[in-house]
Design a protein around this motif. Structure first.
Motif, mmCIF file in Angstrom:
data_model
loop_
_atom_site.group_PDB
_atom_site.id
_atom_site.type_symbol
_atom_site.label_atom_id
_atom_site.label_comp_id
_atom_site.label_asym_id
_atom_site.label_seq_id
_atom_site.Cartn_x
_atom_site.Cartn_y
_atom_site.Cartn_z
ATOM 1 N N UNK A 47 -6.445 -36.755 -32.476
ATOM 2 C CA UNK A 47 -5.739 -36.922 -31.201
ATOM 3 C C UNK A 47 -5.867 -38.356 -30.693
ATOM 4 N N UNK A 48 -7.055 -38.943 -30.860
ATOM 5 C CA UNK A 48 -7.256 -40.318 -30.413
ATOM 6 C C UNK A 48 -6.401 -41.296 -31.207
ATOM 7 N N UNK A 49 -6.294 -41.069 -32.519
ATOM 8 C CA UNK A 49 -5.472 -41.944 -33.362
ATOM 9 C C UNK A 49 -4.011 -41.871 -32.938
ATOM 10 N N UNK A 50 -3.514 -40.651 -32.747
ATOM 11 C CA UNK A 50 -2.124 -40.468 -32.328
ATOM 12 C C UNK A 50 -1.888 -41.115 -30.975
ATOM 13 N N UNK A 51 -2.854 -40.958 -30.053
ATOM 14 C CA UNK A 51 -2.701 -41.541 -28.722
ATOM 15 C C UNK A 51 -2.677 -43.060 -28.779
ATOM 16 N N UNK A 52 -3.547 -43.658 -29.614
ATOM 17 C CA UNK A 52 -3.589 -45.116 -29.726
ATOM 18 C C UNK A 52 -2.294 -45.681 -30.281
ATOM 19 N N UNK A 53 -1.796 -45.073 -31.376
ATOM 20 C CA UNK A 53 -0.583 -45.595 -32.008
ATOM 21 C C UNK A 53 0.640 -45.367 -31.133
ATOM 22 N N UNK A 54 0.723 -44.223 -30.498
ATOM 23 C CA UNK A 54 1.890 -43.947 -29.655
ATOM 24 C C UNK A 54 1.881 -44.792 -28.395
#
Length: 230
Positions: free
Chosen positions: A19-26
């Motif tokens: 979830x953190x990875x998706x949040x950072x990239x988005x």
């Protein structure tokens, strides 16, 4: 601990880390610590492009070493007649000088971009684009000359037929990169002149364009050494 979301149907398990990875990239944040995401992506692109050019040059050297027919003397093939004298590789030398000079103007453009001097940055980027366009123009002249002399991708009246295929493929692919670089420089220079990056407060686009341009120049040094001087 992983969390499972269910509304009567089984759904995939999403971990907090994912979830953190998706949040950072988005959120368009920095991909790597202390590294702009645009620079990171450009470095990845340049690395992949390095593999392509390396394959081209390695294939060229292998093909030349195994050619059954004599390989043309590049000093004679790329000579120009000036004042009744055949001067070997004179056009290629000028092309190389122009492209190497463009790296200097691009480096200065990046320097002034960091200083947020949009006038000097835009002028130097336009000068770099002019050098690049001159290089492409000379390459077009070189192609026209060889085509007029009968060189084709599938044949060559001067010797080994593989010469034409390797010449048009390698120089054409590099010329495409230079052309794309000229277009990129003109677009970014236009934005610099209009104050787009002043409003954004970030001149990273100038440096990213510089990375691409320096790569194109560096590749030409290897093409010049392996194709024209060997």
């Amino acid at each position: 601990m992983a969390h499972t979301v269910s509304d009567g149907r089984d759904r995939e398990i999403i971990t907090p880390a994912l979830r953190e990875i998706v949040a950072d990239w988005s959120a368009d944040q920095e991909v790597f610590r202390h590294t702009h995401w645009g620079k990171a992506m450009m470095w990845i692109f340049l690395l992949s492009d390095t593999f392509i050019f390396s394959c081209f040059l390695t294939g060229y050297m292998t093909m030349r070493a195994s050619a059954a027919e004599p390989w043309p003397n590049t000093a004679e093939v790329f000579a120009l007649t000036i004042g009744g004298q055949d001067i070997p590789l004179i056009l290629i030398a000028i092309m190389t000088f122009v492209l190497i000079s463009s790296s200097g103007t691009m480096a200065m453009a990046v320097n002034f971009g960091y200083r947020k001097d949009k006038r000097k940055t835009a002028i130097l980027m336009l000068l770099t684009a002019l050098f690049g366009a001159a290089f492409v123009g000379m390459q077009a002249f070189e192609w026209t000359k060889l085509i007029h002399e009968g060189v084709r991708p599938w044949s060559n009246p001067m010797g080994a037929p593989q010469f034409g295929a390797s010449f048009f493929m390698i120089t054409g692919f590099h010329g495409l990169h230079v052309t794309c670089g000229v277009i990129l420089l003109l677009i970014i220079a236009s934005k610099v002149a209009r104050g787009h990056y002043d409003r954004a407060g970030d001149y990273s686009a100038v440096e990213i364009a510089g990375l691409y341009w320096h790569f194109v120049d560096l590749v030409w040094v290897f093409i010049f050494a392996f194709f024209y001087l060997w």
